[in-house]
Design an enzyme around this catalytic site. Structure first.
Site, PDB file in Angstrom:
ATOM      1  N   LYS A  70      97.725   0.613   8.140  1.00 41.54           N
ATOM      2  CA  LYS A  70      96.915   0.317   6.948  1.00 41.54           C
ATOM      3  C   LYS A  70      95.611   1.109   7.015  1.00 41.54           C
ATOM      4  O   LYS A  70      94.984   1.179   8.084  1.00 41.54           O
ATOM      5  CB  LYS A  70      96.643  -1.185   6.900  1.00 41.54           C
ATOM      6  CG  LYS A  70      95.934  -1.672   5.650  1.00 41.54           C
ATOM      7  CD  LYS A  70      95.751  -3.187   5.712  1.00 41.54           C
ATOM      8  CE  LYS A  70      95.154  -3.767   4.437  1.00 41.54           C
ATOM      9  NZ  LYS A  70      95.016  -5.239   4.513  1.00 41.54           N
ATOM     10  N   SER A 145      97.020  -7.547   0.536  1.00 36.78           N
ATOM     11  CA  SER A 145      96.504  -6.208   0.355  1.00 36.78           C
ATOM     12  C   SER A 145      97.207  -5.152   1.219  1.00 36.78           C
ATOM     13  O   SER A 145      97.050  -3.970   0.973  1.00 36.78           O
ATOM     14  CB  SER A 145      95.009  -6.181   0.682  1.00 36.78           C
ATOM     15  OG  SER A 145      94.797  -6.540   2.037  1.00 36.78           O
ATOM     16  N   SER A 169      97.066 -11.337   3.581  1.00 35.57           N
ATOM     17  CA  SER A 169      97.403  -9.947   3.255  1.00 35.57           C
ATOM     18  C   SER A 169      98.446  -9.274   4.132  1.00 35.57           C
ATOM     19  O   SER A 169      98.832  -8.141   3.864  1.00 35.57           O
ATOM     20  CB  SER A 169      96.142  -9.087   3.262  1.00 35.57           C
ATOM     21  OG  SER A 169      95.454  -9.272   2.059  1.00 35.57           O
TER      22      SER A 169
HETATM   23  N1  GLN Z   1      94.265 -11.982  -1.440  1.00 33.93           N
HETATM   24  C1  GLN Z   1      93.201 -12.388  -0.590  1.00 33.93           C
HETATM   25  C2  GLN Z   1      91.920 -11.760  -1.027  1.00 33.93           C
HETATM   26  O1  GLN Z   1      91.944 -11.053  -1.974  1.00 33.93           O
HETATM   27  C3  GLN Z   1      93.521 -12.059   0.823  1.00 33.93           C
HETATM   28  C4  GLN Z   1      93.180 -10.671   1.182  1.00 33.93           C
HETATM   29  C5  GLN Z   1      93.443 -10.376   2.621  1.00 33.93           C
HETATM   30  O2  GLN Z   1      94.081 -11.142   3.331  1.00 33.93           O
HETATM   31  N2  GLN Z   1      92.901  -9.265   3.055  1.00 33.93           N
HETATM   32  O3  GLN Z   1      90.893 -11.977  -0.460  1.00 33.93           O
END
Ligand code: GLN
Length: 493
Positions: A70, A145, A169
């Site tokens: 990532k 994400s 994410s």
């Molecule tokens: N969807 C969550 C957010 O937008 C989790 C994001 C993540 O785990 N990086 O914060």
């Protein structure tokens, strides 16, 4: 070859039936055919990877295995953009600890994957660079994400990947893309060299085709790191050791608060079936309650934004990345650099986070959210007195359509409803494939019109375990996985 999982690839490498260089070249050919459809990668350095492959020691635990990373994790010499304009031209000056550890295990971090900008989002649509498509249905999101890593692994464009999980994410994109994803317990894996979103919630973890592959990557990346003061100084077990044990004597909790309205009926049915399957494998199913579940999303979005607003203050155009041209004065320099560099969701979070930390509102929001966080921790501690792990859907719905939720941030935030409490509590979790929804019922609104476009969309089963009990949830997940064929299904591309 790229269709193999890591555990299948290793013996071929070790018996010298294929060289790391050949593996890399075959993967490259696969990615070149795939990328026009999926767009999972932000940058790939095959030349650097080829050099690594030439000298790879295939007898190491991950010897010669290319791994997708990532783009929030620093890989020396490679771009690290967090899919943000503000870091568009940034190159990592050093390896994150997880990358160093992957290299020690012989793996080759060869490419950087797409993501929501600074890991803020649930669909990878907040990337400032491009959209990534779900390999099972190109009109849908891969989740987020860590959507780039999930889509790459799902489409055989990577043998395995790393993601980060702040509120879901890793697990949510794993669920939506039909792969396995592990969120380690807080402190299990070093965050050194990982661009910080919300420092008390972030963890790095694997996205893979099978549970065993996740265990292999966990073996490589877990452990204490003197460069991360929040990393735990606890021994790292061999996570593959418990794989293959049966589930006799294992107690699994079903949190009654997780059976909410709004779960897609086909998702609910798949979870019910998975629970029966776990039971038939010897697990005992127990009803449990996590009474503060309703407050998790609210607490998460206060704490995560508060920490993000502080962490992102460093992107000021002085030290990193984008800098506005011809500023009138210092304030104009900061203002325009950040105005031009950050996308809408990141700005929304900085504003919200600054607000909840400001004097006058701190007690009402931030402090209160921290108290709720403590209650959520206690909920889990009490549940884990009765059970070894908890079972739930990973996401209430399968992959939604690209564009379907972008206009409504609150709707997007609800994607984490079953995942973000684990981050607040610091416990570990895994998502693994447990069935398919027939598309047509896949999205929200256009779903029940009965017209199936012939796509199958993966469903994810989530298991949550006590802090530092990754071995346990991997064992349970593996037993389930091996008793089903879900992990063998591949998207038709
Ligand atoms: N969807 C969550 C957010 O937008 C989790 C994001 C993540 O785990 N990086 O914060």
């Amino acid at each position: 070859m790229p269709a193999l999982n890591i555990a299948e690839l290793q013996p071929l490498l070790r018996r010298r039936e294929v060289s790391p260089r050949e593996v890399l070249d075959l993967l490259r050919a696969r990615i070149e055919e795939l990328e026009p459809k999926i767009d999972a990668y932000l940058s790939i350095d095959f030349e650097a990877a080829a050099k690594e492959a030439e000298k790879a020691d295939v007898d190491l635990p991950l010897g010669g295995v290319p791994i997708a990373i990532k783009d929030i994790i620093n890989v020396a010499g490679q771009p690290c953009t967090c899919a943000s304009k503000i870091l568009r031209n940034y190159r990592a000056p050093y390896d994150a600890t997880v990358i160093r550890k992957l290299r020690v295990a012989g793996a080759i971090p060869f490419g950087k994957t797409n993501m929501d900008e600074f890991a803020m989002g649930s669909s990878t649509e907040n990337s400032s660079v491009k959209l990534t498509h779900n390999p099972w249905d190109l009109s849908r999101v891969p989740g987020g994400s860590s959507g780039g890593s999930a889509a790459a692994v799902a489409a055989d464009g990577a043998f395995g990947g790393l993601g980060t999980d702040t509120g879901g994410s890793i697990r949510q994109p794993a669920a939506l893309s039909g792969v396995v994803g592990v969120k380690p317990s807080y402190g299990r894996v070093s965050r050194f060299g990982v661009v910080a979103f919300a420092s008390s919630l972030d963890q790095v973890g694997p996205l893979t085709k099978t549970v065993r592959d996740s265990a292999l990557i966990m073996n490589a990346i877990a452990g204490h790191d003197p460069y991360d003061s929040t990393s735990l100084n606890e021994p790292v077990p061999d996570y593959t050791a418990a794989l293959g044990r049966d589930l006799k004597g294992i107690r699994l909790g079903l949190p009654k608060e997780y059976m909410i309205e709004g779960i897609d009926p086909q998702v609910k049915a798949a979870i019910d079936d998975a629970v029966k399957q776990l039971q038939s494998l010897g697990a005992e199913i127990v009803d449990v309650s996590l009474p503060h579940t309703d407050f998790a999303i609210a607490a998460y979005y206060i704490i995560a934004t508060a920490e993000a607003s502080a962490n992102l203050a460093r992107f000021d155009g002085v030290r990193y990345g984008h800098r506005a041209e011809n500023p009138k004065d210092l304030l104009d320099h900061y203002g325009r650099t950040r105005e031009e560099g950050f996308g809408a969701e990141v700005k929304r979070r900085i504003i919200l986070g600054t607000y909840v930390l400001s004097s006058g509102y701190y007690d009402a929001y931030y402090l209160r959210a921290q108290k709720v966080r403590q209650l959520i921790r206690q909920d889990f501690a009490q549940a884990f007195e009765k059970v070894d792990a908890l079972v739930s859907p990973t996401s209430p719905v399968p992959a939604f359509k690209l564009g379907e939720r972008t206009a409504d941030p609150l709707q997007m935030y609800l994607a984490d409803i079953f995942t973000n409490a684990a981050n607040l509590a610091g416990i570990c979790g895994i998502s693994l494939p447990c069935g398919f929804v027939k598309s047509g019922s896949g999205g929200d609104t256009d779903s029940s019109r009965g017209e199936s476009d012939g796509h199958r969309l993966p469903i994810g089963l989530q298991l949550l375990g006590k802090a530092l009990e990754e071995g346990r949830i991997l064992q349970i997940a593996h037993a389930y996985e091996q008793s089903t064929d879900w992990h063998k299904a591949r998207p038709k591309l």
